[in-house]
Enzyme design. Structure first.
Site, PDB file in Angstrom:
ATOM      1  N   ASP A  33      68.856   9.946 -40.930  1.00  0.00           N
ATOM      2  CA  ASP A  33      69.555  11.007 -41.660  1.00  0.00           C
ATOM      3  C   ASP A  33      70.824  11.455 -40.951  1.00  0.00           C
ATOM      4  O   ASP A  33      71.869  11.620 -41.578  1.00  0.00           O
ATOM      5  CB  ASP A  33      68.633  12.187 -41.946  1.00  0.00           C
ATOM      6  CG  ASP A  33      67.970  12.787 -40.719  1.00  0.00           C
ATOM      7  OD1 ASP A  33      67.890  12.099 -39.670  1.00  0.00           O
ATOM      8  OD2 ASP A  33      67.532  13.947 -40.788  1.00  0.00           O
ATOM      9  N   GLY A 121      54.148  21.797 -34.947  1.00  0.00           N
ATOM     10  CA  GLY A 121      54.289  20.777 -33.913  1.00  0.00           C
ATOM     11  C   GLY A 121      53.736  19.423 -34.270  1.00  0.00           C
ATOM     12  O   GLY A 121      53.653  18.549 -33.411  1.00  0.00           O
ATOM     13  N   LEU A 124      55.453  17.537 -39.149  1.00  0.00           N
ATOM     14  CA  LEU A 124      55.389  17.700 -40.601  1.00  0.00           C
ATOM     15  C   LEU A 124      56.373  18.753 -41.090  1.00  0.00           C
ATOM     16  O   LEU A 124      56.286  19.216 -42.213  1.00  0.00           O
ATOM     17  CB  LEU A 124      53.958  18.063 -41.028  1.00  0.00           C
ATOM     18  CG  LEU A 124      52.895  17.046 -40.626  1.00  0.00           C
ATOM     19  CD1 LEU A 124      51.510  17.529 -41.029  1.00  0.00           C
ATOM     20  CD2 LEU A 124      53.183  15.674 -41.231  1.00  0.00           C
ATOM     21  N   ASP A 172      64.707  16.915 -43.493  1.00  0.00           N
ATOM     22  CA  ASP A 172      63.581  17.830 -43.688  1.00  0.00           C
ATOM     23  C   ASP A 172      63.912  18.962 -44.653  1.00  0.00           C
ATOM     24  O   ASP A 172      63.099  19.323 -45.515  1.00  0.00           O
ATOM     25  CB  ASP A 172      63.133  18.395 -42.348  1.00  0.00           C
ATOM     26  CG  ASP A 172      62.631  17.309 -41.410  1.00  0.00           C
ATOM     27  OD1 ASP A 172      62.226  16.248 -41.901  1.00  0.00           O
ATOM     28  OD2 ASP A 172      62.643  17.533 -40.193  1.00  0.00           O
ATOM     29  N   TYR A 224      65.212  14.124 -28.364  1.00  0.00           N
ATOM     30  CA  TYR A 224      65.795  13.900 -29.696  1.00  0.00           C
ATOM     31  C   TYR A 224      67.320  13.965 -29.642  1.00  0.00           C
ATOM     32  O   TYR A 224      68.021  13.104 -30.185  1.00  0.00           O
ATOM     33  CB  TYR A 224      65.239  14.966 -30.647  1.00  0.00           C
ATOM     34  CG  TYR A 224      65.681  14.889 -32.095  1.00  0.00           C
ATOM     35  CD1 TYR A 224      64.830  14.383 -33.072  1.00  0.00           C
ATOM     36  CD2 TYR A 224      66.926  15.344 -32.492  1.00  0.00           C
ATOM     37  CE1 TYR A 224      65.214  14.335 -34.403  1.00  0.00           C
ATOM     38  CE2 TYR A 224      67.323  15.299 -33.823  1.00  0.00           C
ATOM     39  CZ  TYR A 224      66.458  14.795 -34.763  1.00  0.00           C
ATOM     40  OH  TYR A 224      66.849  14.750 -36.076  1.00  0.00           O
TER      41      TYR A 224
END
Length: 376
Positions: A33, A121, A124, A172, A224
């Site tokens: 993304d 965490g 999801l 997300d 990340y």
């Protein structure tokens, strides 16, 4: 509604409304993304709800209610005074949304009470469900023309990137706001183009089994951001706007080559998965899921032992394919499982975790569900 009841208990009155937003599973298309690529998420039935009422003093308060009834409180804080770095911890998420909405002309003060059942965490997207629900609540309390959902997703991304300090992409927020039941959402992140693709695994004797490894992570504190910076550097060295445009990446230095390889191959896998689902052939995507996991494990290096064990055990017990989902470094794996093999796959995953003395995973069918909206 737990959020509405908790609001009455705290504030002695009913809320003006309740809005909620779901967590999500990304069927395939991981770490693409923020590289202007393709993603294919669907919403989960787990949701974060926000009960809210306006205030006339420009102040914001927020209260979270845990599964055990414990509460955490933040504020009051003046919406006009919100600045990046001024709020930390969980309160930065709702305050960041109020901050970005203020910059777009929506500066309503409010009392918020937050409750839900998206596992935190677990990869999801509980934080994005929270932010999307808060955004809808604050917009619902305010006046003026509301932005399109795709634009609102970008506002929320900015709140997390610039206010919270987590360098997340757009997957997300878009999934939580825009998904619909019984479909996956195919998004071209660069163009913003979306397509709702029917996804009825049960009609083909299949289920998507989610395996929450219970290994927790925080994207704001993890590697990340390093991956994202590496992708940006790789695109720069290739003379491209982003890795979305890459095809031949072999000239990259050894530390960047695996990142670029993953992004290029993952975009290809998304397109192949979309083609299979358009042909109403979900059984054909199993190998693509497993290939995605290998790429995330070996090239992008965002998996962990528990995720690898879950994937291997599921595939070994009859799953058509499996992969980690979400940012990585813990969280959840998904497996595409024939329904008549589901019990065997669950047993195999539990046994593999027990053999290694891992905490038992939480497992549940991941069913494409409705996106965010007003509940009350």
């Amino acid at each position: 509604m737990r959020a509405a009841g908790a609001f009455r208990q705290k504030h002695g009155r009913a809320p003006a409304g309740v809005w909620s937003a779901p967590g999500r599973v990304n069927l395939i298309g991981e770490h693409t993304d923020y590289n202007d690529g393709f993603v294919l998420p669907f919403a989960l039935p787990f949701r974060i709800a926000v009960a809210a009422s306006p205030r006339d003093d420009g102040m914001l308060t927020a209260t979270t209610v845990g599964d055990d009834g414990t509460t955490q409180h933040a504020g009051p804080v003046a919406v006009a005074d919100l600045r990046p770095g001024g709020v930390t911890g969980w309160a930065a998420y709702p305050c960041g949304v109020a901050w970005v909405l203020r910059d777009h002309g929506f500066d309503t003060g409010a009392d918020l009470v937050i409750a839900g059942d998206v596992p935190t965490g677990a990869g999801l997207s509980s934080s994005h469900a929270l932010q999307c629900a808060v955004a809808l609540a604050l917009l619902g309390l305010g006046s003026g023309e509301k932005p399109p959902l795709a634009e609102l997703a970008r506002w929320i991304q900015r709140s997390e990137n610039d206010f919270v300090g987590a360098p997340t992409g757009l997957l997300d927020q878009t999934a939580s706001l825009c998904c619909v039941a019984a479909h996956v959402l195919f998004v071209d992140v660069r163009s913003g183009e979306q397509e709702q693709i029917p996804f009825d695994a049960a009609a083909h004797g299949l289920e998507v089994l989610a395996i929450d490894t219970r290994v927790r992570h925080s994207l704001a504190d993890s590697a990340y951001g390093d991956r994202r910076k590496g992708c940006e550097r790789a695109a720069e060295l290739l003379g491209l706007a982003s890795l979305r445009d890459a095809s031949e990446v072999s000239a990259l230095p050894p530390d960047l080559l695996p990142l670029a390889k993953h992004v290029v191959s993952e975009n290809e896998r998304v397109l192949k998965t979309v083609a299979a689902l358009r042909a109403d052939a979900p059984g054909r995507i199993g190998d693509l899921l497993t290939e995605s996991h290998r790429s995330l494990r070996d090239d992008y290096r965002v998996s962990c032992e528990e995720l690898d064990v879950a994937v291997a055990a599921a595939v070994g017990a009859g799953a058509l394919g499996a992969r980690m989902t979400g940012g990585g470094f813990g969280g959840t794996a998904i497996a595409l499982v024939p329904v008549d093999h589901a019990a065997r796959v669950r047993s195999a995953v539990l046994a593999a975790f027990a053999e290694r003395s891992f905490e038992p995973p939480r497992m549940f069918p991941a069913v494409p569900s409705a996106g965010a909206g007003r509940d009350l």
